[in-house]
Motif scaffolding. Structure first.
Motif, short mmCIF file in Angstrom:
data_model
loop_
_atom_site.label_atom_id
_atom_site.label_comp_id
_atom_site.label_asym_id
_atom_site.label_seq_id
_atom_site.Cartn_x
_atom_site.Cartn_y
_atom_site.Cartn_z
N MET A 70 -6.98 8.45 -9.12
CA MET A 70 -5.71 8.54 -8.24
C MET A 70 -4.90 9.76 -8.33
N ASN A 71 -4.63 10.40 -7.22
CA ASN A 71 -4.12 11.90 -7.45
C ASN A 71 -2.39 11.65 -7.46
N SER A 72 -1.94 12.67 -7.76
CA SER A 72 -0.33 12.61 -8.12
C SER A 72 0.37 12.22 -6.68
N LYS A 73 -0.02 12.92 -5.55
CA LYS A 73 0.56 12.33 -4.17
C LYS A 73 0.37 10.83 -4.22
N GLU A 74 -0.76 10.24 -4.44
CA GLU A 74 -1.08 8.92 -4.18
C GLU A 74 -0.06 7.88 -5.32
N THR A 75 -0.05 8.51 -6.45
CA THR A 75 0.86 7.85 -7.35
C THR A 75 2.21 7.96 -7.09
N GLU A 76 2.77 9.04 -6.48
CA GLU A 76 4.33 9.31 -6.24
C GLU A 76 4.45 8.11 -4.98
N ILE A 77 3.62 8.18 -4.00
CA ILE A 77 3.78 7.20 -2.76
C ILE A 77 3.86 5.67 -3.27
N ARG A 78 2.84 5.40 -4.13
CA ARG A 78 3.12 4.11 -4.84
C ARG A 78 4.13 3.62 -5.31
N ASN A 79 4.69 4.77 -6.19
CA ASN A 79 5.89 4.35 -7.11
C ASN A 79 7.13 4.19 -5.99
N LEU A 80 7.04 5.18 -5.02
CA LEU A 80 8.19 5.11 -4.37
C LEU A 80 8.14 3.87 -3.26
N LEU A 81 6.98 3.49 -2.98
CA LEU A 81 6.80 2.35 -2.23
C LEU A 81 7.35 0.99 -3.10
N GLU A 82 6.82 1.15 -4.42
CA GLU A 82 7.47 -0.15 -4.96
C GLU A 82 9.01 0.00 -5.16
N ARG A 83 9.52 0.93 -5.22
CA ARG A 83 10.99 1.02 -5.48
C ARG A 83 11.64 0.73 -4.12
N PHE A 84 10.92 1.04 -3.04
CA PHE A 84 11.41 0.64 -1.70
C PHE A 84 11.62 -0.68 -1.70
#
Lengths: 165, 226
Positions: free
Chosen positions: B1-15
């Motif tokens: 999992m690349n950093s962009k994908e990780t960041e997207i998942r984290n932001l979605l979780e927070r959303f």
């Protein structure tokens, strides 16, 4: 409170107040009308505003009440098609159409939610207001707004995910 | 999992926890917009996210100036109402004072006293001062008054002297006084004007109280409507 002091208070809040109205009404013209009515109501009670602790929250609550009153009297809700078009502005036409359809489903589902949740979801989804702004407009606590948003968004995600399979 | 994908998942979780700020949501949109070759799961997440957070357009530019016009219009209407209030109260006060003042001023100004006695005495005063004295005496039922004045002098003067000297027996009959001296009449008129000025001041206070009462009424109505 002088006229100048009143203007200094309400003019900076106009944007946020308009978003509250648009979030609930979904139509630019109606949001502008709600904002105008709110300005007049605030003007009529301007002498009392000096004693209000959180004047911003009072302004937000006023426009919320006006917008809800317009909803109750008209008993209709406009689909925020403009917002969907602005959001889906990418070059992928198929993606734009899918998002537009999804927005319509979200609108329908939000309309079925309990009143308090429906109001919070509308302000967030279609008004673009922050949790703090929603708390000020509705009188709810920040944590309560966050919890309502979480439940509402997860429910909508599940609905959209199931429909896309 | 690349950093962009990780960041997207984290932001979605927070959303979906309801914890994202406006800048978080802007960042998430930017990540989605710049992700080429997006996997299917990300495409679905993007559609859902954009539908749930469709946001709203900017407030039209003319709305701000329209709101300023609304406030200015309300201000003008309020000031006009205040002026009309003050004008109405002032006119009413002036009309009341004129209604009292004009009928009593006919060259001779009477202050207190039994107007009936004075009127009847005056009606004969020009003919005979003695007769006038008898009228006053008869009305006040004092024999002393009948004998008090005998002699020359104008009828009006006679009535004045008798009225000043007679001590009425009835409590209802007050001491009569006719002003015939011009200087005294001027002083009396000045006193009346002072009283009128005081009344106008009271009128202004009444207007201020009326405006305050009106404001309280509007507050109550707004509370009920809200």
């Amino acid at each position: 409170m002088t006229t100048k002091q009143f203007k200094d208070l309400v003019v900076p809040e106009q944007q946020a107040m308009w978003r509250v109205a648009y979030g609930l009404l979904g139509d630019e013209a109606e949001a502008s009308d709600a904002l105008q009515e709110s300005m007049l109501r605030l003007w009529n009670v301007r002498m009392k505003l000096d004693g209000v602790t959180n004047q911003r929250a009072y302004c937000m609550a006023t426009v919320r009440n006006v917008a809800l009153g317009m909803l109750d009297s008209g008993n209709r809700r406009m689909v925020p098609i403009d917002a969907a078009e602005d959001q889906a502005s990418g070059s992928d036409v198929a993606h734009e159409l899918e998002v537009r359809e999804a927005v319509a489903r979200v609108e329908l589902e939000i309309g079925r939610m309990p009143e308090s949740q429906r109001e919070v979801m509308r302000m967030s989804s279609f008004g673009g207001l922050s949790n703090q702004e929603i708390a000020e407009a509705t009188g709810m606590t920040y944590d309560n707004v966050r919890a309502v948003l979480s439940r509402g968004r997860r429910k909508l995600r599940e609905l959209l995910m199931n429909s896309s399979k | 999992m690349n950093s962009k994908e990780t960041e997207i998942r984290n932001l979605l979780e927070r959303f979906y926890e309801g914890e994202t700020s406006a800048s978080d949501m802007s960042r998430l949109k930017e990540l989605f917009d710049t992700w080429t070759d997006m996997p299917e799961w990300a495409a679905r997440e993007r559609r859902a996210y954009e539908a749930i957070s469709s946001g709203c357009p900017d407030m039209p530019a003319d709305v701000a100036s329209r709101m300023i016009d609304v406030i200015d219009g309300a201000d003008r209407r309020w000031r006009r109402r205040c002026v009309l209030h003050i004008a109405a109260v002032t006119c009413a006060a002036a009309a009341c004072i004129a209604a009292i003042f004009i009928p009593v001023y006919d060259g001779k100004v009477s202050v207190s006293g039994d107007m009936g006695i004075i009127a009847r005495a005056e009606s004969v005063a020009d003919v005979s001062g003695e007769a006038a004295a008898r009228v006053v005496a008869a009305e006040t039922r004092t024999e002393a008054a009948e004998n008090r004045y005998v002699g020359p002098g104008s009828g009006v003067e006679a009535v004045r002297k008798v009225a000043d000297d007679v001590k009425p027996q009835k409590k209802a009959v007050k001491r009569a006084r006719i002003i015939t001296d011009p200087d005294e009449a001027v002083r009396f008129v000045n006193g009346m004007l002072s009283d009128m000025a005081e009344s106008l001041q009271e009128g202004e206070l009444t207007v201020a109280r009326a405006i305050e009462d009106q404001r309280k009424c509007e507050e109550t109505i707004n509370k009920i409507l809200q």
